[in-house]
Structures are given as C-alpha cells and as structure tokens.
Scaffold this active site. Structure first.
Site, short mmCIF file in Angstrom:
data_model
loop_
_atom_site.label_atom_id
_atom_site.label_comp_id
_atom_site.label_asym_id
_atom_site.label_seq_id
_atom_site.Cartn_x
_atom_site.Cartn_y
_atom_site.Cartn_z
N ASP A 288 0.84 -1.19 0.00
CA ASP A 288 0.00 0.00 0.00
C ASP A 288 0.88 1.25 0.00
OD1 ASP A 288 -2.27 1.57 0.01
OD2 ASP A 288 -2.95 0.96 2.01
N HIS B 186 0.61 5.69 0.94
CA HIS B 186 -0.18 6.78 1.50
C HIS B 186 0.54 8.10 1.25
CE1 HIS B 186 -2.85 9.02 4.14
NE2 HIS B 186 -1.77 9.59 4.65
N THR C 224 -8.44 11.11 -3.25
CA THR C 224 -8.36 10.03 -4.24
C THR C 224 -9.74 9.44 -4.53
OG1 THR C 224 -6.10 9.51 -3.56
CG2 THR C 224 -7.30 7.79 -4.73
N ARG D 166 -10.75 16.52 17.22
CA ARG D 166 -9.54 17.31 16.97
C ARG D 166 -9.84 18.50 16.07
NH1 ARG D 166 -6.07 13.37 14.02
NH2 ARG D 166 -4.63 15.12 13.84
N SER E 245 -3.67 8.60 13.57
CA SER E 245 -4.82 8.69 12.67
C SER E 245 -4.53 8.03 11.33
CB SER E 245 -5.20 10.16 12.47
OG SER E 245 -6.29 10.29 11.58
#
Length: 436
Positions: free
Chosen positions: A79, A81, A119, A167, A182
């Site tokens: 993956d 990010h 995305t 938050r 997170s």
C-alpha cells in the site's frame, strides 16, 4: 479504568501505558468516553508527547477498535499513502502498476481535505465507479484485478473517526502523535506487508518546512515498523502541483495521458516509479528500489498499467471501455477560459495551497462535509516553476460551472503565481528518503 485518571497523567506530561491507551481508544469507539473527555485527551497529547512507544500503542489501540482485514492471496499485499498535496494523482497510476508486478493493492483512501484533493473523489469522477465495498467484495475485486481503491467502512478504526472530529474543533489537528495514529490506524487495518509513505513538503502541502516533514516521516515510519509493517518514506516536493491539473476529472485525465502515452519524463510518472520501486523492493518483488522503479516505468510505458487500470475500473462499476474512450466518459465544465500573463519574466513561486483552495471554491472540493463535489471543475495546464513567460503566455486554464466563479478563480490564480525578473531552478522531486 477512568478517563479522568488518564487525562490527569497527560496533564502531568506522563505517558499513559498501553493498556490505558487501549481502554481509552475503545471508549472513543463505543461512546463511553464523552466528547469533553476526548477533547481533553487530544489537548493533553498535543501539549505533551507520547514518544515512540506511546505513539505505537495508541496507533494499534485505535486500529483494533474496528475490523482488521486479512487476506489469502498468492503474493504480497502492499500500500501507499500520501500526506496530501495538489495535483497529486499518483495512487491511480501506481496501484495498477504494482498489481501488474504481482502485488495485491487494497488501497483504502480518503476524500478531499482542506486544499488537497481526495483520491476517492477522483475515482468517482469516472461514471459508475463505486468506492464503497464491503470486505468480501473488496477481497474479490483485489483477487480478480490485483488492485482496488476504496473508502474505509464505518468498521475501520472507528476510534479515529470519533477522535478526528473532536480534533477538528479543538485545535489539536497538528499533533504529530495524533496525526501518526490517525493515518496508520486506518492503513494498518488493511494489514499490508509493506507500505510506502509520500510525505509532501512545500507550498501545496500541509508540511511547509523540511523539519516538519522530516519529523512526520520519521514518526510514521518508526511507528509502522514497530507495528510489524515494513515501511519506508519519501519526502517529496509540493512547491508546485505535481500534475499540471487540479480537479477530479481533470486529474483523471492526466492519469490517462500518462498511462496511455507512457510519458517517462512526466513528474507524475517519475514519482510513481520512485514510490513503486521502494515498495517492490520492500515487498521482495525487486532486488532494490532502483530496479523496482525501472520495472514500474516499463509497465507504464508499454501499456500494461493502463490495461490493468481498465480492469480495476470495470470491476468497481466503471465503463468497460474506459481506457480506450476516457475523453468521452469524463465530465467537462461549461466555462473554460485561459488566464494569460500580464507581464514578462519567469515563474518564481507558486502558492499551491491557494490553487487548491481556488478549486474548492469552484466546487471541486468540500468546504463542509455535506458539500457536493463537481467533478468537472478545476485548473489545467498550470505553468511550471522556472518557466519563462511573456505578456499573453497562458498561466493556466480555468474550468468552471459559471462565469462569476471563473472570474473569482482567475483573481486567486494571478495572486498565487509570482513572476520575477530572474529565473529560478525547480526544486528536486525527492528531497529525502527514510528507510527502516
């Protein structure tokens, strides 16, 4: 345990134990921790530091409040990010290219946040595409096509969803510990064997300084590796848009140009190859990152990544012939106008955040969560840093739904692009590499 005792420890700048953080995360997920206690917890973390062990404990605790996916594939699950930028559509290029290399890529992605594009919004600019798949359907699509780009279900890290909302209204978004937990609580819930992080740096990124970007990259890689996922990071440049288009359908168009024409010198191709090379090496599918990058470039150049992308799009409801006819399927704005330069010189600076916010104002992003996104609007042909200009040279093309919206975007665009007398060198695409 007691939420007040945990909050009191944070107030004293002590780090709660792993069992306390697990208890608090579960309370966030099931509602037994109140909003006031969640806000106090977030502020306590923000005002102190959890440190590497506490950060890893909170990340895993938040991950484990929901589903942790498992796979039964005959190759590694990997993956990527990105921390967010403008014109950043790497995922749509990289996922099918990695799948063509023998990896499986269940990419759980997000929607637009602030000035950065999402995305999922880009995927949904393609007619018929759905990004909400249940676990069984996700596994089937990934097994059949090698890749899927989807949104998180409500059962992925529910503690993070609750804490993130807290938050956002308590001025604690910028905590390094909370950002790390997170991001990784959701990414690690997909159980990847290897992960690469694209940490953006510059005017179009959340991290404006190299020190901020480096600190985040190190926190993310240390935490993910401590959790058992081999993870590397690249700190990459966002002092200008990565692709020359901003906006959902326009960025999909840039992806298709790269996939179908094999533009090797395009920054989108270059960054996809560099990130993919690191992942392939970390997953054991290439002997080293350089060889992996070469393989990604070859797969893009000869059309194999485009074919794989088409299969992925069809599997999630998109047109079967999308790759062959993508121009026909993507929506177009009703108002399209160029913005010419008014003076001669060189492009010396680009405010990427301002450009991103201009796209949001056009309707290409969300100002509140309930906003509907117009996939057709945005900017295209955005000029590059260092480019020479003369009066009349196009700075960009605006795609808008209404004339007044285009006029407002033009004013923002002109203010965001600085033209000076002396040329400047464009910064490197990759600033630093952080490996385990």
């Amino acid at each position: 345990m007691d939420a007040r005792a945990i909050i009191a420890r944070l107030r004293r700048h002590e780090v709660p134990g792993a069992d306390e953080l697990t208890w608090f995360a579960q309370g966030l997920a099931d509602g037994s921790v109140s909003d006031a206690q969640a806000g106090a917890f977030a502020m306590g973390v923000c005002m102190g530091r959890l440190g590497p062990e506490g950060r890893a404990a909170l990340t895993l605790a938040m991950r484990d409040t929901g589903d942790v996916l498992s796979w039964d594939f005959d190759g590694p699950v990997i993956d990527k990010h990105s921390t967010g930028g403008v014109g950043d559509c790497v995922s749509l290029v990289l996922a099918p290219a990695l799948a063509e290399c023998g990896a499986y890529v269940p990419m759980i992605s997000g929607r637009g946040l602030g000035h950065t594009g999402g995305t999922l919004d880009k995927m949904e600019a393609i007619p018929g595409v759905t990004t909400q798949l249940g676990p069984d359907r996700l596994a089937q699509v990934v097994r059949d096509t090698g890749a899927a780009i989807v949104g998180a279900t409500a059962r992925i890290a529910p503690a993070d969803k609750r804490l993130y909302a807290i938050r956002d209204v308590t001025a604690t978004v910028e905590s390094l510990d909370l950002i790390t937990a997170s991001i990784l609580s959701k990414k690690l819930a997909a159980s990847p064997d290897a992960l690469v992080l694209d940490v953006k740096l510059g005017s179009g990124a959340f991290m404006k300084s190299v020190e901020e970007a480096r600190a985040l990259a190190r926190a993310l890689t240390e935490t993910a590796n401590a959790a058992g996922c081999r993870t590397s990071a690249l700190i990459t440049d966002m002092s200008q848009p990565l692709a020359p288009s901003l906006g959902n359908a326009l960025e999909v168009g840039e992806v298709m140009r790269v996939l179908t024409s094999g533009r090797a010198d395009d920054p989108l191709t270059q960054l996809s190859a560099e990130l993919g090379g690191v992942l392939l090496a970390d997953a054991g599918l290439a002997p080293d990152a350089a060889s992996g990058a070469d393989l990604i470039r070859a797969i893009i150049a000869d059309g194999r990544a485009a074919d794989r992308f088409g299969r992925m799009i069809a599997a999630v409801g998109g047109p079967v012939q999308f790759v062959e006819n993508w121009q026909r399927f993507l929506p177009e704005a009703t108002v399209i106008r160029e913005v010419p330069a008014r003076a001669s010189g060189y492009v010396t600076a680009i405010d990427g955040e301002a450009l991103g916010l201009a796209v949001v104002a056009l309707g290409g992003g969300r100002q509140v969560e309930s906003d509907t996104v117009d996939p057709s609007v945005g900017l295209s042909r955005v000029i590059r840093l260092g480019a020479p200009v003369s009066a009349g040279t196009p700075l960009a093309t605006i795609h808008a739904a209404r004339q007044e919206a285009a006029e407002a975007a033009e004013a923002t665009l002109r203010a965001a692009i600085t033209i000076g007398a002396e040329p400047v060198a464009a910064p490197p695409l990759i600033h630093e590499r952080i490996t385990p």
